[in-house]
Motif scaffolding. Structure first.
Motif, PDB file in Angstrom:
ATOM      1  N   HIS A 101       0.831  -1.208   0.000  1.00  0.00           N
ATOM      2  CA  HIS A 101       0.000   0.000   0.000  1.00  0.00           C
ATOM      3  C   HIS A 101       0.866   1.260   0.000  1.00  0.00           C
ATOM      4  CE1 HIS A 101      -4.055  -1.837   0.515  1.00  0.00           C
ATOM      5  NE2 HIS A 101      -3.308  -2.852   0.962  1.00  0.00           N
ATOM      6  N   LEU A 102       1.872   1.279  -0.873  1.00  0.00           N
ATOM      7  CA  LEU A 102       2.756   2.437  -0.979  1.00  0.00           C
ATOM      8  C   LEU A 102       1.950   3.680  -1.364  1.00  0.00           C
ATOM      9  CD1 LEU A 102       5.710   0.748  -2.909  1.00  0.00           C
ATOM     10  CD2 LEU A 102       5.419   0.976  -0.427  1.00  0.00           C
ATOM     11  N   GLY A 103       2.352   4.808  -0.834  1.00  0.00           N
ATOM     12  CA  GLY A 103       1.643   6.060  -1.117  1.00  0.00           C
ATOM     13  C   GLY A 103       0.376   6.237  -0.306  1.00  0.00           C
ATOM     14  N   TYR A 104       0.211   5.438   0.738  1.00  0.00           N
ATOM     15  CA  TYR A 104      -1.023   5.451   1.531  1.00  0.00           C
ATOM     16  C   TYR A 104      -1.355   6.852   2.043  1.00  0.00           C
ATOM     17  CZ  TYR A 104      -4.307   4.302   5.297  1.00  0.00           C
ATOM     18  OH  TYR A 104      -5.407   4.251   6.120  1.00  0.00           O
ATOM     19  N   GLU A 105      -0.372   7.538   2.612  1.00  0.00           N
ATOM     20  CA  GLU A 105      -0.640   8.837   3.242  1.00  0.00           C
ATOM     21  C   GLU A 105      -1.186   9.842   2.231  1.00  0.00           C
ATOM     22  OE1 GLU A 105       2.766   6.820   5.430  1.00  0.00           O
ATOM     23  OE2 GLU A 105       2.252   7.218   3.336  1.00  0.00           O
ATOM     24  N   ASP A 106      -0.641   9.823   1.025  1.00  0.00           N
ATOM     25  CA  ASP A 106      -1.084  10.768   0.005  1.00  0.00           C
ATOM     26  C   ASP A 106      -2.496  10.447  -0.467  1.00  0.00           C
ATOM     27  OD1 ASP A 106      -0.082  12.908  -2.130  1.00  0.00           O
ATOM     28  OD2 ASP A 106      -1.184  11.351  -3.219  1.00  0.00           O
TER      29      ASP A 106
END
Length: 256
Positions: A39-44
């Protein structure tokens, strides 16, 4: 019957498949490192493109790179949901793409598309993806769309975890001769309780019971084999209640 064992640096989940600390699996023959649900980029994605630091992306990629070097992996396979969503901001997309490029400097990278990659399959960020692949006699796929014809399957998608109490969880593998479920790398998901009825329901397409599956929790530097799922459930909740389903839990949807 698979019984509990001492904590170790690796544990054989199935023939040729090792559970590793950090929630990685390794196909020992071909030296393929298996990663699930990063789930890379979750924060964005969850922040709507706000300027939140992508700390989980950096930490996950660094952990993958360390595991590749430590276990002399020749290939990295993402079992789907490598990204949290394709609709991330341009800056975040560049950040995630650069992180994956870093991993490609260590080993070949194969990305299986999951449900979070969406209709585009995340091609603008991930490059080419596949729907499944075969390695060492195992069919590797995300797990949201089971393959009934596969003899041996390795999936992610379910985010399996072991509930530790006090709201804490540990990522956990589920293993059998025909199915291995790899835990999620994302730190944002508490996971699906492996001892709960919802987990067994999610595994219904593979026609496996609790006695068929063994549980291995993943720590930072050790793995912890807990024996079969049926024995673990009985030890935690009592054999009588386990048989009757007398424990009530909040049902978590897979991939959340």
């Amino acid at each position: 019957m698979m019984r509990p064992a001492a904590a170790a640096e690796t544990f054989a989940l199935a023939d040729g498949v090792l559970a590793l600390p950090g929630g990685f699996a390794l196909l020992a023959t071909s030296r393929v490192l298996i990663c699930a649900d990063a789930h890379l980029g979750y924060e964005d994605v969850m922040g709507g493109g706000s300027a939140l630091p992508l700390w989980s992306t950096d930490e996950i990629v660094a952990a993958i790179a360390i595991a590749v070097q430590r276990h002399d992996a020749r290939e990295i396979v993402f079992l789907g949901d490598a990204i949290h969503g394709a609709g991330m901001s341009p800056g975040a997309a560049r950040h995630v793409a650069a992180a994956l490029a870093t991993l490609r400097g260590f080993a070949r990278v194969t990305v299986i598309a999951g449900n979070h990659e969406g209709r585009t399959r995340g091609v603008a960020i991930l490059g080419a993806t596949v729907e499944r692949c075969e390695r060492d006699g195992w069919t590797l796929l995300h797990g949201d769309r089971p393959d009934a014809g596969a003899r041996r399957t390795m999936i992610g998608h379910l985010h399996p975890s072991l509930q530790l109490g006090g709201g804490s969880t540990a990522p956990a593998f589920l293993g059998s001769a025909s199915l291995v479920v790899v835990p999620a790398l994302t730190p944002y998901s508490p996971g699906l309780d492996v001892t709960g009825d919802a987990c067994l329901a999610a595994l219904a397409p593979w026609n496996l019971g609790r006695r068929d599956l063994h549980v291995v929790a993943a720590g930072a530097d050790r793995v912890f084999p807990f024996g079969t799922l049926s024995a673990l459930r009985g030890a935690l909740y009592g054999t009588h209640l386990a048989r009757r389903g007398g424990i009530r839990r909040r049902r978590l949807r897979p991939d959340r």
